[in-house]
Design a protein around this motif. Structure first.
Motif, mmCIF file in Angstrom:
data_model
loop_
_atom_site.group_PDB
_atom_site.id
_atom_site.type_symbol
_atom_site.label_atom_id
_atom_site.label_comp_id
_atom_site.label_asym_id
_atom_site.label_seq_id
_atom_site.Cartn_x
_atom_site.Cartn_y
_atom_site.Cartn_z
ATOM 1 N N ASN A 7 16.737 3.585 1.745
ATOM 2 C CA ASN A 7 16.662 2.286 1.082
ATOM 3 C C ASN A 7 16.009 1.258 2.080
ATOM 4 O O ASN A 7 16.751 0.940 3.176
ATOM 5 C CB ASN A 7 18.025 1.815 0.532
ATOM 6 N N GLY A 48 26.451 4.094 4.043
ATOM 7 C CA GLY A 48 27.114 3.192 5.055
ATOM 8 C C GLY A 48 27.030 3.447 6.400
ATOM 9 O O GLY A 48 27.892 4.401 6.954
ATOM 10 N N VAL A 54 20.760 5.840 2.933
ATOM 11 C CA VAL A 54 20.580 5.550 4.233
ATOM 12 C C VAL A 54 19.806 3.996 3.990
ATOM 13 O O VAL A 54 18.607 3.939 3.408
ATOM 14 C CB VAL A 54 19.878 6.521 4.958
ATOM 15 N N GLY A 55 20.221 3.149 4.719
ATOM 16 C CA GLY A 55 19.642 1.920 5.088
ATOM 17 C C GLY A 55 18.979 1.788 6.255
ATOM 18 O O GLY A 55 17.673 2.373 6.360
HETATM 19 C C1 PEP Z 1 22.211 0.695 2.191
HETATM 20 O O1 PEP Z 1 21.787 -0.374 2.165
HETATM 21 O O2 PEP Z 1 22.297 1.357 0.994
HETATM 22 C C2 PEP Z 1 22.973 1.213 3.380
HETATM 23 C C3 PEP Z 1 23.612 2.329 3.277
HETATM 24 O O3 PEP Z 1 22.662 0.761 4.565
HETATM 25 P P1 PEP Z 1 22.942 0.986 6.200
HETATM 26 O O4 PEP Z 1 22.561 2.495 6.144
HETATM 27 O O5 PEP Z 1 22.063 0.269 6.800
HETATM 28 O O6 PEP Z 1 24.557 0.999 6.278
#
Ligand code: PEP
Length: 248
Positions: A10, A210, A231-232
């Motif tokens: 993402n 997360g 994954v963000g």
């Molecule tokens: C997300 O936005 O869906 C996410 C999991 O972000 P991050 O991996 O940056 O925590």
């Protein structure tokens, strides 16, 4: 039936033409396992751009949102038909940033989920509890409520991937422990058995999101109900390939 491992990236509201092209080209150049389904979600403006440059057969494109109506007088919204028109196959719905910042309700997320599915997109359905809900022991109550809103409208879950994303773990660097995440995933699957039946529950992918990164992804191996990751931040970096390969 074994559930195919699923890794979504993402990008959120990040990236410009050059950086998005660079991420796609890095995926094109990588040796990716054929047994992992990979989906990247660039901002809507760049869906077409990413699709045009993508050469990896196992990677598909997702939008980060879609509306629950056909094309028409809905300023600023993105139609499922338009997402499909540029070759994307998926949409992320119910992300906590949209639930909390843009006040999207469970019912609205469910309505958009139904519309996207009915019109041919796969849905990455995000659910997850806030820190205060977790501290109050309400995690399972919250995720079940978010699921039930969709169950009310959708009977066929074959094109839904559930992303369990505890809000306190998103973008904080504080990933859930594999044990804690597995416990919630198992509870979600148990609830799915009750509301959509054992067969659909067994086949539905439940991925964790997360603060997953190239270093911690492997620690989730062996968690029976964790079928991949959303994954963000790390999806914008070369370590995304390590996450895709974490199960190998
Ligand atoms: C997300 O936005 O869906 C996410 C999991 O972000 P991050 O991996 O940056 O925590």
């Amino acid at each position: 039936m074994a559930r195919t491992f699923f890794v979504g990236g993402n990008f959120k509201m990040n990236g410009l033409k050059e950086s998005i092209k660079a991420i796609v080209e890095q995926l094109n150049a990588a040796e990716l396992p054929s047994n992992v389904e990979v989906v990247i979600a660039p901002p809507a403006l760049y869906l077409d751009w990413a699709q045009t440059h993508l050469k990896q057969a196992t990677v598909e494109i997702a939008a980060q949102n879609s509306f629950d109506k056909n094309t028409g007088a809905y300023t600023g919204e993105v139609a499922v038909e338009q997402i499909k028109d540029v070759g994307a196959k998926w949409v992320i719905l119910g992300h906590s940033e949209r639930r909390t910042i843009l006040n999207e309700t469970d019912e609205f997320v469910a309505s958009k989920t139904k519309f996207a599915l009915d019109n041919g997109l796969g849905v990455i359905l995000c659910i997850g509890e806030l820190l205060e809900e977790r501290d109050a022991g309400k995690t399972i109550e919250v995720v079940n409520r978010q699921i039930d809103a969709v169950v009310e409208k959708v009977k066929d879950w074959s094109n839904i991937v559930i992303a369990y994303e505890p809000v306190w773990a998103i973008g904080t660097g504080l990933a859930a422990t594999p044990e804690d995440a597995q416990a919630v995933h198992a509870a979600i699957r148990k609830h799915l058995v009750e509301v959509i039946g054992a067969e659909q529950a067994e086949n539905t992918r439940i991925i964790y999101g997360g603060s997953v990164n190239g270093k911690n992804a492997k620690s989730f191996n062996g968690a029976a109900d964790i079928d991949g990751f959303l994954v963000g931040g790390a999806s914008l970096k070369p370590e995304f390939v390590d996450i895709i390969n974490a199960r190998q």
